[in-house]
Design a protein around this motif. Structure first.
Motif, PDB file in Angstrom:
ATOM      1  N   ARG A 118      26.195  54.249 105.491  1.00 14.58           N
ATOM      2  CA  ARG A 118      27.534  53.760 105.143  1.00 14.58           C
ATOM      3  C   ARG A 118      28.374  54.891 104.535  1.00 14.58           C
ATOM      4  O   ARG A 118      29.532  55.083 104.897  1.00 14.58           O
ATOM      5  N   LEU A 119      27.774  55.680 103.647  1.00 16.48           N
ATOM      6  CA  LEU A 119      28.479  56.811 103.061  1.00 16.48           C
ATOM      7  C   LEU A 119      28.773  57.871 104.130  1.00 16.48           C
ATOM      8  O   LEU A 119      29.853  58.466 104.149  1.00 16.48           O
ATOM      9  N   ALA A 120      27.838  58.081 105.044  1.00 14.53           N
ATOM     10  CA  ALA A 120      28.049  59.049 106.129  1.00 14.53           C
ATOM     11  C   ALA A 120      29.186  58.599 107.047  1.00 14.53           C
ATOM     12  O   ALA A 120      29.992  59.429 107.502  1.00 14.53           O
ATOM     13  N   GLN A 152      33.894  47.976 103.490  1.00 13.52           N
ATOM     14  CA  GLN A 152      33.129  47.467 102.355  1.00 13.52           C
ATOM     15  C   GLN A 152      32.992  48.535 101.268  1.00 13.52           C
ATOM     16  O   GLN A 152      33.120  48.239 100.078  1.00 13.52           O
ATOM     17  N   LEU A 153      32.743  49.769 101.683  1.00 10.06           N
ATOM     18  CA  LEU A 153      32.607  50.862 100.725  1.00 10.06           C
ATOM     19  C   LEU A 153      33.910  51.066  99.954  1.00 10.06           C
ATOM     20  O   LEU A 153      33.904  51.208  98.728  1.00 10.06           O
ATOM     21  N   GLU A 154      35.024  51.044 100.658  1.00 12.37           N
ATOM     22  CA  GLU A 154      36.317  51.226 100.001  1.00 12.37           C
ATOM     23  C   GLU A 154      36.662  50.048  99.090  1.00 12.37           C
ATOM     24  O   GLU A 154      37.251  50.235  98.027  1.00 12.37           O
ATOM     25  N   ASP A 155      36.286  48.832  99.494  1.00 10.28           N
ATOM     26  CA  ASP A 155      36.508  47.667  98.642  1.00 10.28           C
ATOM     27  C   ASP A 155      35.672  47.752  97.365  1.00 10.28           C
ATOM     28  O   ASP A 155      36.143  47.437  96.274  1.00 10.28           O
ATOM     29  N   GLU A 156      34.418  48.172  97.504  1.00  8.90           N
ATOM     30  CA  GLU A 156      33.529  48.297  96.343  1.00  8.90           C
ATOM     31  C   GLU A 156      33.992  49.396  95.399  1.00  8.90           C
ATOM     32  O   GLU A 156      33.737  49.330  94.196  1.00  8.90           O
ATOM     33  N   ARG A 157      34.664  50.386  95.949  1.00  6.85           N
ATOM     34  CA  ARG A 157      35.141  51.495  95.125  1.00  6.85           C
ATOM     35  C   ARG A 157      36.068  51.005  94.016  1.00  6.85           C
ATOM     36  O   ARG A 157      36.093  51.570  92.921  1.00  6.85           O
ATOM     37  N   ASP A 158      36.826  49.965  94.303  1.00  8.25           N
ATOM     38  CA  ASP A 158      37.779  49.440  93.328  1.00  8.25           C
ATOM     39  C   ASP A 158      37.095  48.834  92.108  1.00  8.25           C
ATOM     40  O   ASP A 158      37.655  48.841  91.015  1.00  8.25           O
ATOM     41  N   THR A 159      35.893  48.308  92.277  1.00  2.09           N
ATOM     42  CA  THR A 159      35.207  47.624  91.174  1.00  2.09           C
ATOM     43  C   THR A 159      34.019  48.399  90.614  1.00  2.09           C
ATOM     44  O   THR A 159      33.606  48.156  89.492  1.00  2.09           O
ATOM     45  N   LYS A 161      32.723  51.719  89.249  1.00  2.00           N
ATOM     46  CA  LYS A 161      33.180  53.010  88.712  1.00  2.00           C
ATOM     47  C   LYS A 161      32.255  54.155  89.117  1.00  2.00           C
ATOM     48  O   LYS A 161      32.703  55.271  89.361  1.00  2.00           O
ATOM     49  N   GLN A 162      30.949  53.890  89.188  1.00  2.00           N
ATOM     50  CA  GLN A 162      30.005  54.936  89.587  1.00  2.00           C
ATOM     51  C   GLN A 162      30.257  55.350  91.044  1.00  2.00           C
ATOM     52  O   GLN A 162      30.261  56.536  91.358  1.00  2.00           O
ATOM     53  N   LEU A 163      30.488  54.376  91.902  1.00  2.00           N
ATOM     54  CA  LEU A 163      30.805  54.673  93.298  1.00  2.00           C
ATOM     55  C   LEU A 163      32.129  55.426  93.390  1.00  2.00           C
ATOM     56  O   LEU A 163      32.255  56.392  94.159  1.00  2.00           O
ATOM     57  N   ASP A 164      33.104  55.018  92.605  1.00  2.00           N
ATOM     58  CA  ASP A 164      34.401  55.709  92.605  1.00  2.00           C
ATOM     59  C   ASP A 164      34.233  57.165  92.185  1.00  2.00           C
ATOM     60  O   ASP A 164      34.830  58.058  92.790  1.00  2.00           O
TER      61      ASP A 164
END
Length: 175
Positions: A118-120, A152-159, A161-164
């Motif tokens: 997903r990150l790739a 999904q990755l971009e949506d999760e980024r909003d909530t 903080k570690q992923l952001d």
């Protein structure tokens, strides 16, 4: 982040390199209508769209000679996968050996590999500007699977903080 060129700067560089608008837009995964509307001034082109066009322009004449070849896209995706695995402290060989078509959601190793994929996908499409369909072909999944994973990755980024922080770090490295 790297400086984002304007549509006019991209057009000037495109003209110097003698790259047809349609070919540049196709390589960037951008609808040519968006290009012409931005050039006329009827709409403002989004920063991410300008980045895709700039990335396609920067790939050079070899890549723009036709559709991106399977070796080029596959190689870029594989590098993104290895980089993503390193960022997430995963074994790149195990991720490369994992079959995305298995959909083994109860297998923890498969789930770890899916997170790396997903990150790739995000790296290849958002930062390198490859089309989702091309990345999907290189990864052995559908364009829709790539699109869903990136969204999904971009949506999760909003909530998350570690992923952001992780995505911001990667953006800094790639800029």
């Amino acid at each position: 982040m790297a400086e984002t060129l304007t549509i006019w700067e991209i057009n000037r560089k495109r003209a110097v390199k003698k790259i047809p608008i349609a070919r540049l837009c196709r390589q960037a995964g951008v609808d040519a209508t968006s290009w012409f509307k931005a050039m006329r001034g009827t709409t403002k082109m989004r920063t991410v769209t300008l980045a895709k066009l700039n990335a396609a322009l920067g790939r050079g004449a070899k890549a723009l000679a036709g559709e991106p070849g399977p070796a080029e896209t596959h190689g870029a995706y594989k590098l993104c996968l290895v980089h993503a695995a390193r960022e997430l402290n995963r074994n790149p060989k195990a991720v490369l050996a994992s079959d995305p078509s298995r959909k083994a959601t109860s297998d923890p190793q498969w789930l770890e590999a899916a997170e790396v994929r997903r990150l790739a996908f995000w790296l290849a499409t958002r930062l390198l500007g490859f089309a989702q369909a091309d990345v999907g072909r290189a990864a052995g999944v559908t364009r829709a699977a790539v699109s869903t994973a990136v969204q999904q990755l971009e949506d999760e980024r909003d909530t998350d903080k570690q992923l952001d922080r992780l995505l911001s770090h990667i953006e800094e490295v790639f800029s």
